[in-house]
Design a protein around this motif. Structure first.
Motif, PDB file in Angstrom:
ATOM      1  N   ASN A  79       0.845  -1.197   0.000  1.00 47.91           N
ATOM      2  CA  ASN A  79       0.000   0.000   0.000  1.00 47.91           C
ATOM      3  C   ASN A  79       0.879   1.246   0.000  1.00 47.91           C
ATOM      4  O   ASN A  79       1.475   1.609   1.012  1.00 47.91           O
TER       5      ASN A  79
ATOM      6  N   LYS B 167       0.018   4.231  -0.112  1.00 44.35           N
ATOM      7  CA  LYS B 167      -0.579   5.338   0.638  1.00 44.35           C
ATOM      8  C   LYS B 167      -0.566   5.122   2.155  1.00 44.35           C
ATOM      9  O   LYS B 167      -1.128   5.926   2.896  1.00 44.35           O
TER      10      LYS B 167
ATOM     11  N   THR C 162       3.607   9.538   4.317  1.00 46.12           N
ATOM     12  CA  THR C 162       3.678   8.405   3.408  1.00 46.12           C
ATOM     13  C   THR C 162       5.136   8.113   3.077  1.00 46.12           C
ATOM     14  O   THR C 162       6.038   8.898   3.395  1.00 46.12           O
TER      15      THR C 162
ATOM     16  N   ASP D 275       0.857   7.098  -6.385  1.00 44.42           N
ATOM     17  CA  ASP D 275       0.746   7.774  -5.090  1.00 44.42           C
ATOM     18  C   ASP D 275       0.163   9.176  -5.256  1.00 44.42           C
ATOM     19  O   ASP D 275       0.333   9.829  -6.282  1.00 44.42           O
ATOM     20  N   ASN D 276      -0.544   9.611  -4.231  1.00 47.53           N
ATOM     21  CA  ASN D 276      -1.169  10.929  -4.248  1.00 47.53           C
ATOM     22  C   ASN D 276      -0.141  11.979  -3.861  1.00 47.53           C
ATOM     23  O   ASN D 276       0.231  12.115  -2.695  1.00 47.53           O
TER      24      ASN D 276
ATOM     25  N   ALA E  84      -1.169  14.356  -1.033  1.00 44.56           N
ATOM     26  CA  ALA E  84      -1.525  13.839   0.299  1.00 44.56           C
ATOM     27  C   ALA E  84      -0.819  14.670   1.362  1.00 44.56           C
ATOM     28  O   ALA E  84       0.283  15.178   1.139  1.00 44.56           O
TER      29      ALA E  84
END
Length: 373
Positions: free
Chosen positions: A147, A149, A157, A180-181, A184
């Motif tokens: 994951n 995130k 992260t 990936d964001n 974030a």
């Protein structure tokens, strides 16, 4: 070994000064025959831990001894998810050491939990980023479906940590393969770009802006932008990227009304102050919500080098007043900042007789607060 165990009745569970047993030592160096004898004839306890909480399986994983790992799990029923005192599992240790064969085996053959976390809520992926183990990272993402995130106790992260350490290739992999964001935010409201700005990571900052269109004007919970962070930490290279490549707004203000210039001044970053004014035309007399300029902030903390720079090279307005009608000279005198007072008197046209909203001059306030110098 055979004789010592079968005829000599040697204590298989004896420990050295580091609480390591014979099984742990054999596992750590990969002597599989010794491991098997200790397990079968000595009935060694597979789950015994050393002073750091590490088991024989963890030691084998750290050393990259895939055959020993196989033996300990298949014949010894070693717990794949057992963690040391820091909560780090065999998989995490293998990742830290870049033992790709062991990583592959633990994930594909033994179902190691890729999302298990240590005491800092770091997964194996975080450790791969920390140790710059890109091959391990690729395995975790492609075979372990890690994951991307996932967040740690700070709400950060893996990408943010890559930004922290200026790991451009790592950041590129995390975003490209993991989707990936980029925007974030951590618990403090920091994006990966802000983390890069704080820690002086120009390579990641440039990557995030040019390739992934990171929002240069995003703000944290205090309303600070990446440029403010870079200026406040004195990272000129990142400032350059943010302004020239990212077109960052030099005059943006945080929740306290402070610009990047004010941040640089109050955090004693003379070089950043000079660059912001000379190169990026920052408004030298911009004020925060209290009406204070960069000069006033420098005067309050007695940062003489910045005061000198602002008044001699950049001609800051020494008679500007804050919302209490106090000038930089009044603020400096009130706090007994002798060097600043001297600079303002000798190198500028500061009005010595200026008064605040209560009609008090610099001399009156110096007397009131016993600033005899």
């Amino acid at each position: 070994m055979d004789l010592l165990i079968t005829k000599g009745k040697a204590n298989v569970e004896a420990i050295d000064t580091f609480y390591r047993t014979a099984l742990m030592l054999a596992a750590s160096v990969g002597t599989i025959d010794a491991v098997e004898i200790l397990m079968t004839k000595g009935k060694a306890n597979i789950g015994t831990c050393d002073e750091c909480g590490r088991t024989a399986l963890i030691e084998a994983a750290r050393g990259g001894h895939t055959d020993v790992v196989d033996l300990l799990i298949t014949k010894g029923n070693a717990c794949v998810e057992a963690g040391d005192d820091d909560g780090r599992t065999a998989l995490m240790h293998a990742v830290c050491e870049g033992q790709t064969d062991v990583i592959d085996a633990l994930i594909t053959k033994y179902g190691a939990d890729v999302e298990a976390t240590d005491i800092s809520f770091w997964t194996a992926l975080f450790h791969a980023v920390h140790m710059v183990q890109t091959d391990a990272m690729e395995l975790l993402i492609t075979k372990g479906k890690a994951n991307i995130k996932a967040i740690d106790t700070q709400g950060r992260t893996a990408l943010m940590w890559a930004a922290h350490w200026d790991q451009k290739d790592t950041a590129n992999i995390l975003i490209s393969k993991g989707n990936d964001n980029v925007e974030a935010k951590s618990n403090d409201g920091l994006t990966a770009l802000m983390v890069a700005a704080q820690n002086g990571s120009p390579n990641v900052a440039e990557l995030l802006i040019t390739k992934f269109n990171a929002n240069v004007e995003a703000t944290d919970r205090h309303g600070m932008t990446a440029l403010m962070h870079a200026a406040g930490c004195g990272h000129a290279a990142v400032m350059e990227i943010l302004v020239t490549t990212g077109r960052a707004n030099v005059e943006a203000k945080d929740k306290d009304g402070q610009t990047a210039l004010i941040q640089a001044a109050r955090r004693r970053r003379a070089n950043a102050v000079d660059i912001l004014i000379s190169k990026y035309n920052a408004n030298i007399d911009a004020t925060d919500r209290d009406g204070k300029t960069a000069l006033m902030h420098a005067a309050v903390i007695s940062e003489s080098s910045i005061v000198d720079l602002l008044i001699t090279k950049h001609k800051a307005n020494t008679n500007a007043t804050d919302h209490s009608s106090k000038t930089a000279l009044i603020l400096a005198a009130q706090r007994g900042q002798t060097n600043v007072v001297d600079l303002l008197i000798t190198k500028s046209n500061a009005n010595i007789e200026a008064t605040d909203k209560d009609g008090k001059t610099a001399l009156m306030l110096a007397a009131r607060y016993d600033r005899t110098n």
